[in-house]
Write a protein that holds these residues in place. Structure first.
Motif, PDB file in Angstrom:
ATOM      1  N   ASP A 135       0.838  -1.200   0.000  1.00 58.70           N
ATOM      2  CA  ASP A 135       0.000   0.000   0.000  1.00 58.70           C
ATOM      3  C   ASP A 135       0.875   1.253   0.000  1.00 58.70           C
TER       4      ASP A 135
ATOM      5  N   LEU B 279      -5.678  -1.711  -4.808  1.00 57.19           N
ATOM      6  CA  LEU B 279      -4.976  -0.444  -5.010  1.00 57.19           C
ATOM      7  C   LEU B 279      -4.952  -0.059  -6.486  1.00 57.19           C
TER       8      LEU B 279
ATOM      9  N   LEU C 251      -4.614  -7.382  -2.484  1.00 54.41           N
ATOM     10  CA  LEU C 251      -4.440  -6.018  -1.997  1.00 54.41           C
ATOM     11  C   LEU C 251      -3.916  -5.113  -3.109  1.00 54.41           C
TER      12      LEU C 251
ATOM     13  N   ARG D 285       1.361   3.821  -3.391  1.00 57.21           N
ATOM     14  CA  ARG D 285       0.955   5.220  -3.236  1.00 57.21           C
ATOM     15  C   ARG D 285       2.150   6.154  -3.437  1.00 57.21           C
TER      16      ARG D 285
END
Length: 242
Positions: free
Chosen positions: A17, A50, A46, A21
């Motif tokens: 994550d 995203l 996951l 980002r």
């Protein structure tokens, strides 16, 4: 010039994550291909969540852990086969490599480099949080590799790189067989043999704070044995009468 990050992952749920980002913030025009080896911790799903949220991210799910070289071979084959990209970036997902450097690496390729290596062993580069034994092993291994293979690069095992897509395609990474750091060295060796323009840009490598390292004694031994075999083979080939 269109660029893409090829990102092998295995059990990086604690990092993915934050990493994706950070990439999207640092390089909003750069695509990402996550190559996940069926991570049991859920990294793949996951990453897909995203991708749906952030955009310009694709996830390539593989059935199980097959090694770093294998993941890169599949990832490189996919992005090169698409014909959409001019620059291919490789890096680790554990935040050891600073995503803020992506634009600089892309710029260096756009300015003429065939390969940009994020180097720990040129002026301005280095490592943090490594025990002395690991620092010495890495420095010795790279010095040995550079010497026996006769390549110009001081850091042949750094995974933070940017390739000109045409240069990467010219050495056919799918035809390699090495895993681990030996795979990274094999690409440098092939490019150097072709006279590629190789540039080293200093980086500070920061050891992971989340998740477990995939480094093992087997990977180190494999790398040194292959480097030695390649070096001896190259010398014999150069001495062979024509």
């Amino acid at each position: 010039m269109r660029s893409v990050v090829v990102l092998p992952t295995y059990n990086e749920a604690d990092n993915i994550d934050r990493f994706l980002r950070a990439v999207r913030k640092a390089a909003p025009e750069t695509d990402v291909l996550v190559v996940d080896d069926g991570s049991p911790d859920g990294t793949g799903p996951l990453a897909q969540q995203l991708a749906d949220e952030l955009g310009r991210i694709e996830v390539l799910n593989r059935p199980g852990k097959s090694g770093l070289g294998s993941a890169y071979r599949d990832g490189f084959a996919k992005v090169l086969g698409s014909g959409e990209y001019d620059i291919v970036v490789s890096m680790d997902a554990d935040m050891s490599h600073d995503p803020d450097r992506i634009p600089e690496f892309v710029r260096l390729v756009a300015s003429g480099a065939d390969l940009v290596i994020g180097s720990r062993y040129v002026t301005g580069g280095g490592t943090t949080d490594w025990p002395v034994r690991r620092q010495l092993l890495s420095k010795w291994g790279n010095m040995y590799t550079r010497t026996i293979l006769g390549v110009p690069s001081r850091d042949c095992t750094s995974g933070y790189r940017a390739y000109r897509a045409t240069a990467l395609a010219s050495i056919d990474p799918t035809s390699t067989s090495a895993e681990g750091y030996a795979f990274l060295t094999e690409l440098v060796r092939r490019l150097a043999t072709q006279g590629a323009v190789i540039v080293e840009s200093p980086i500070i490598f920061r050891d992971r704070t989340e998740g477990k390292s995939k480094m093992s004694g087997r990977i180190i031994v494999e790398s040194m044995l292959l480097v030695t075999r390649w070096g001896i083979g190259d010398r014999l080939l150069r001495r062979r009468p024509r």
